[in-house]
Design an enzyme around this catalytic site. Sequence first.
Site, PDB file in Angstrom:
ATOM      1  N   LYS A  65     -10.208  21.174  -6.226  1.00  0.00           N
ATOM      2  CA  LYS A  65      -8.868  21.320  -5.660  1.00  0.00           C
ATOM      3  C   LYS A  65      -8.138  22.528  -6.263  1.00  0.00           C
ATOM      4  CE  LYS A  65      -8.954  16.358  -5.416  1.00  0.00           C
ATOM      5  NZ  LYS A  65      -8.716  15.142  -6.219  1.00  0.00           N
ATOM      6  N   ARG A 101      -7.934   6.662 -13.135  1.00  0.00           N
ATOM      7  CA  ARG A 101      -7.198   7.367 -14.183  1.00  0.00           C
ATOM      8  C   ARG A 101      -6.048   8.138 -13.542  1.00  0.00           C
ATOM      9  NH1 ARG A 101      -8.623  12.461 -12.657  1.00  0.00           N
ATOM     10  NH2 ARG A 101     -10.734  12.706 -11.877  1.00  0.00           N
ATOM     11  N   LYS A 103     -23.212  11.334   5.556  1.00  0.00           N
ATOM     12  CA  LYS A 103     -22.911  12.176   6.712  1.00  0.00           C
ATOM     13  C   LYS A 103     -22.019  13.320   6.209  1.00  0.00           C
ATOM     14  CE  LYS A 103     -22.263  12.799  11.246  1.00  0.00           C
ATOM     15  NZ  LYS A 103     -23.442  13.506  11.720  1.00  0.00           N
ATOM     16  N   LEU A 121     -19.202  15.662   6.856  1.00  0.00           N
ATOM     17  CA  LEU A 121     -18.100  15.812   7.809  1.00  0.00           C
ATOM     18  C   LEU A 121     -17.737  17.293   7.894  1.00  0.00           C
ATOM     19  CD1 LEU A 121     -15.988  12.715   6.724  1.00  0.00           C
ATOM     20  CD2 LEU A 121     -17.626  12.872   8.591  1.00  0.00           C
ATOM     21  N   GLU A 124     -14.518   8.312  -3.085  1.00  0.00           N
ATOM     22  CA  GLU A 124     -14.604   7.801  -4.457  1.00  0.00           C
ATOM     23  C   GLU A 124     -13.235   7.327  -4.929  1.00  0.00           C
ATOM     24  OE1 GLU A 124     -15.381  10.443  -7.689  1.00  0.00           O
ATOM     25  OE2 GLU A 124     -14.047  12.001  -6.969  1.00  0.00           O
ATOM     26  N   LYS A 178     -20.980   6.781  -8.034  1.00  0.00           N
ATOM     27  CA  LYS A 178     -20.495   6.849  -6.644  1.00  0.00           C
ATOM     28  C   LYS A 178     -21.123   5.811  -5.738  1.00  0.00           C
ATOM     29  CE  LYS A 178     -18.826  11.356  -7.108  1.00  0.00           C
ATOM     30  NZ  LYS A 178     -18.121  12.371  -6.438  1.00  0.00           N
ATOM     31  N   VAL A 195      -4.881  15.184 -12.143  1.00  0.00           N
ATOM     32  CA  VAL A 195      -4.195  16.460 -12.382  1.00  0.00           C
ATOM     33  C   VAL A 195      -2.956  16.563 -11.488  1.00  0.00           C
ATOM     34  CG1 VAL A 195      -4.431  18.972 -12.171  1.00  0.00           C
ATOM     35  CG2 VAL A 195      -6.373  17.616 -12.975  1.00  0.00           C
TER      36      VAL A 195
END
Length: 447
Positions: free
Chosen positions: A237, A291, A201, A203, A287, A116, A294
């Site tokens: 998610k 690829r 930070k 958020l 990020e 990252k 999903v």
Amino acid sequence: MFDKVLIANRGEIALRIQRACKELGIATVAVHSTADADAMHVRLADESVCIGSPPASDSYLNIPRLLAACEITGADAVHPGYGFLSENARFAEILEEHSITFIGPTSEHIRIMGDKITAKETAKKLGIPVVPGSDGEVTSEAQALKIAKEMGFPVLIKATAGGGGRGMKVAHTAADLGLALSTARSEAKAAFGNDSVYVEKYLQKPRHIEIQVFGDGKGNAVHLGERDCSLQRRHQKILEESPSPALNAASRQKIGEVVANAMRKIKYRGAGTVEFLFEDGEFYFIEMNTRLQVEHPVTEAVTGIDLVLEQIRVASGGNLAFKQEDITFSGHAIECRINAENPRTFRPSPGQITYWHPPGGLGVRVDSGVYQGYRIPPFYDSLIGKLIVHGKNRNECLMRLRRALSEFVIDGIETTIPLFNELIRQPDIANGLYDIHWLEKYLGKQP
Ligand code: ADP
């Protein structure tokens, strides 16, 4: 074009890739662990090779065995799907060394977007706005405190090697910082074998909005709009939609162009996703996933473009089949991730599916690798299917989603379907008014 593609994955994504190969007239090779001998991706492939015992390290993540499977079957390309080895630069490199095409970007692209910290540095260089934070790794509490005081609390400690929402800890005040740092470190060490962390930070009410990009590796690249993935639990998610209820055409075009230009500069090849947090009208890069994701079917539904088929075409040397001006966005799509989990505690619920009745009808797509009588093994993630619904606008999409969810019957195991039935009836979801913290707050209030 390739003659034979080995699919280095399992479950719904392995089937998804098989479908694209079949349409292109390419033979498919499935690989599987001993736990997956009865899986649908094995049954439907032209050939299959057992590559090891159930733990992924012994099968789906085992590079020498995958190479052996390529050699035995004569596969000339490998599609990695998502997860497993899909973002492993070394795997991509080894395949190239063996003259087998990796269906994805170059190992160099995977590397510059890999960890990252490197990804944020790359993004900055390419003119993509990033979340304010430390310049690279943070090694001491004193250093973290200095940065936190400059930016203001709360701050987020994130694992450099992070993924799957792990190795992230919030510090609301200076007093929390020491503990957040040490727990993020030990979580990162345990999950990724690397305890490097950095500070960002935190958020407080952002949406997660990601841009789908696609390039041909020759300097041509486009964006395919956004997906809003703000409905999350533990940074994972649950439901995704496109377009985002929070964006207008101008902001979509603006961020899309920034990202597509960046991909043109690096001559990106294949499908990729640039992830942002979006707050008060501003985008902040977090990020890039080099690829297929999903949630890619949501983009397929609104653009009509088969992303996997295009990945294969471009990997075999083909040109981009569309220019930016050819891409049009039609209607609205929502995806629900159907997991074999208790819908309240999210405890995995492996076991036998005794009855399976997926929904159908106009605008309804179910991508799944299971079938009635199938026994879900306990070794892998709990995603057993995805329900993707498309409508001419968000209202029609929600109407259809309600209907499709009510039709979906899965017996023998617990699934997240009841949770979705509940969620789509919440006024905030119906109105598109939710940020990345909405679901956790909602779940916290439920009995
Ligand atoms: P992973 O690779 O582990 O999924 P990401 O960097 O993609 O990690 O972040 C996953 C999720 O964590 C985001 O969608 C968001 O919900 C949350 N998150 C990440 N960075 C921040 C931040 N700076 N502030 C608030 N939430 C964040």
